[in-house]
Structure formats: C-alpha cells, structure tokens
Motif scaffolding. Structure first.
Motif, PDB file in Angstrom:
ATOM      1  N   GLY A   1     -23.762 -23.541   5.612  1.00 10.05           N
ATOM      2  CA  GLY A   1     -24.908 -22.677   5.323  1.00 10.05           C
ATOM      3  C   GLY A   1     -24.474 -21.261   5.004  1.00 10.05           C
ATOM      4  N   ALA A   2     -23.494 -20.760   5.765  1.00 11.11           N
ATOM      5  CA  ALA A   2     -22.988 -19.403   5.530  1.00 11.11           C
ATOM      6  C   ALA A   2     -22.315 -19.307   4.167  1.00 11.11           C
ATOM      7  CB  ALA A   2     -22.035 -19.000   6.642  1.00 11.11           C
ATOM      8  N   VAL A   3     -21.533 -20.334   3.821  1.00 10.52           N
ATOM      9  CA  VAL A   3     -20.860 -20.344   2.515  1.00 10.52           C
ATOM     10  C   VAL A   3     -21.900 -20.393   1.396  1.00 10.52           C
ATOM     11  CG1 VAL A   3     -19.384 -21.734   1.000  1.00 10.52           C
ATOM     12  CG2 VAL A   3     -18.675 -21.290   3.341  1.00 10.52           C
ATOM     13  N   THR A   4     -22.933 -21.223   1.566  1.00 10.08           N
ATOM     14  CA  THR A   4     -23.990 -21.323   0.555  1.00 10.08           C
ATOM     15  C   THR A   4     -24.719 -19.981   0.420  1.00 10.08           C
ATOM     16  OG1 THR A   4     -24.285 -23.653   1.120  1.00 10.08           O
ATOM     17  CG2 THR A   4     -26.066 -22.601  -0.107  1.00 10.08           C
ATOM     18  N   TYR A   5     -25.061 -19.378   1.565  1.00 15.44           N
ATOM     19  CA  TYR A   5     -25.736 -18.081   1.555  1.00 15.44           C
ATOM     20  C   TYR A   5     -24.865 -17.032   0.861  1.00 15.44           C
ATOM     21  CZ  TYR A   5     -27.838 -13.758   3.261  1.00 15.44           C
ATOM     22  OH  TYR A   5     -28.394 -12.514   3.346  1.00 15.44           O
ATOM     23  N   MET A   6     -23.552 -16.991   1.182  1.00 13.28           N
ATOM     24  CA  MET A   6     -22.645 -16.029   0.568  1.00 13.28           C
ATOM     25  C   MET A   6     -22.502 -16.283  -0.927  1.00 13.28           C
ATOM     26  SD  MET A   6     -19.748 -15.293   3.444  1.00 13.28           S
ATOM     27  CE  MET A   6     -18.889 -14.260   2.331  1.00 13.28           C
ATOM     28  N   ALA A   7     -22.469 -17.564  -1.330  1.00 15.92           N
ATOM     29  CA  ALA A   7     -22.373 -17.885  -2.754  1.00 15.92           C
ATOM     30  C   ALA A   7     -23.627 -17.401  -3.491  1.00 15.92           C
ATOM     31  CB  ALA A   7     -22.182 -19.386  -2.944  1.00 15.92           C
ATOM     32  N   ALA A   8     -24.789 -17.643  -2.892  1.00 12.75           N
ATOM     33  CA  ALA A   8     -26.028 -17.197  -3.516  1.00 12.75           C
ATOM     34  C   ALA A   8     -26.062 -15.671  -3.609  1.00 12.75           C
ATOM     35  CB  ALA A   8     -27.232 -17.708  -2.727  1.00 12.75           C
ATOM     36  N   ARG A   9     -25.667 -14.979  -2.550  1.00 11.98           N
ATOM     37  CA  ARG A   9     -25.626 -13.519  -2.567  1.00 11.98           C
ATOM     38  C   ARG A   9     -24.585 -12.994  -3.569  1.00 11.98           C
ATOM     39  NH1 ARG A   9     -29.455 -10.492  -1.003  1.00 11.98           N
ATOM     40  NH2 ARG A   9     -28.007  -8.904  -0.318  1.00 11.98           N
ATOM     41  N   GLY A  10     -23.468 -13.708  -3.691  1.00 13.94           N
ATOM     42  CA  GLY A  10     -22.434 -13.321  -4.663  1.00 13.94           C
ATOM     43  C   GLY A  10     -22.944 -13.455  -6.089  1.00 13.94           C
TER      44      GLY A  10
END
Length: 104
Positions: free
Chosen positions: A15-24
């Motif tokens: 979830g954190a990786v997905t959130y960071m990817a979306a924010r990136g």
C-alpha cells in the motif's frame, strides 16, 4: 501469528509503495505543468522586455527630435525678435511722415 503479521506488513508495504507511486506520478505531472507554465511566463516576459526596449528606444528618438525642434524654435524666436525690433524701429523712423500721407 507470525504469518499473519508478515502478511499485514506485506500489505502495508504494498500500500505504501502504491501510494508513493501515485504521489510520484502526481508530482511528475505537476512538475511538467509547472515547467510549461514557467516557460510560457518567461516567453511572455521576454516579449514584454523586447517591447519595453523598443518603446524606450522610440522615446529616446522622440526626445532627441524634441530637443532638435526646441533648438529650431529658439532660433526662430530669435529671428522673429530681430525682425520685430527692426519693424518697430522702422515704424518709429517713419512716424513723422504718416501725418503727410493720406490713408487709402
């Protein structure tokens, strides 16, 4: 229990990786848009700077033309003063004869 905590931590990491990817991706899009906006504003600023430089150049030429016109006016006024004085002097010199010459 260890397996459950491992799966929960794995889900949290995913979830954190997905959130960071979306924010990136959002950051990348924002940076791209900001770059376009900045480029457009800099282009507009450059056009305004060129226009201002041209107007200043025209103002300088107009100022020089005004100074030349003022100098010509000063010379013309001096000539007019000389002619006016000469006319007044000739009127004074011929004033005595006006009494003898009939008016037409």
């Amino acid at each position: 229990m260890i397996l459950a905590s491992f799966l929960v931590s794995l889900l949290l990491v995913a979830g954190a990786v997905t959130y960071m990817a979306a924010r990136g991706i959002s950051l990348f899009r924002q940076a791209k848009g900001t770059g376009r906006t900045l480029t457009a504003e800099l282009s507009s600023f450059e056009e305004r700077a060129i226009r201002t430089e041209r107007l200043l150049s025209e103002a300088e030429r107009s100022s020089q033309a005004l100074a030349e016109a003022q100098e010509r006016l000063r010379i013309s006024l001096a000539r007019l003063q000389v002619l006016t004085e000469a006319l007044e002097r000739s009127r004074r010199r011929t004033q005595w004869i006006r009494g003898y010459v009939p008016y037409v």
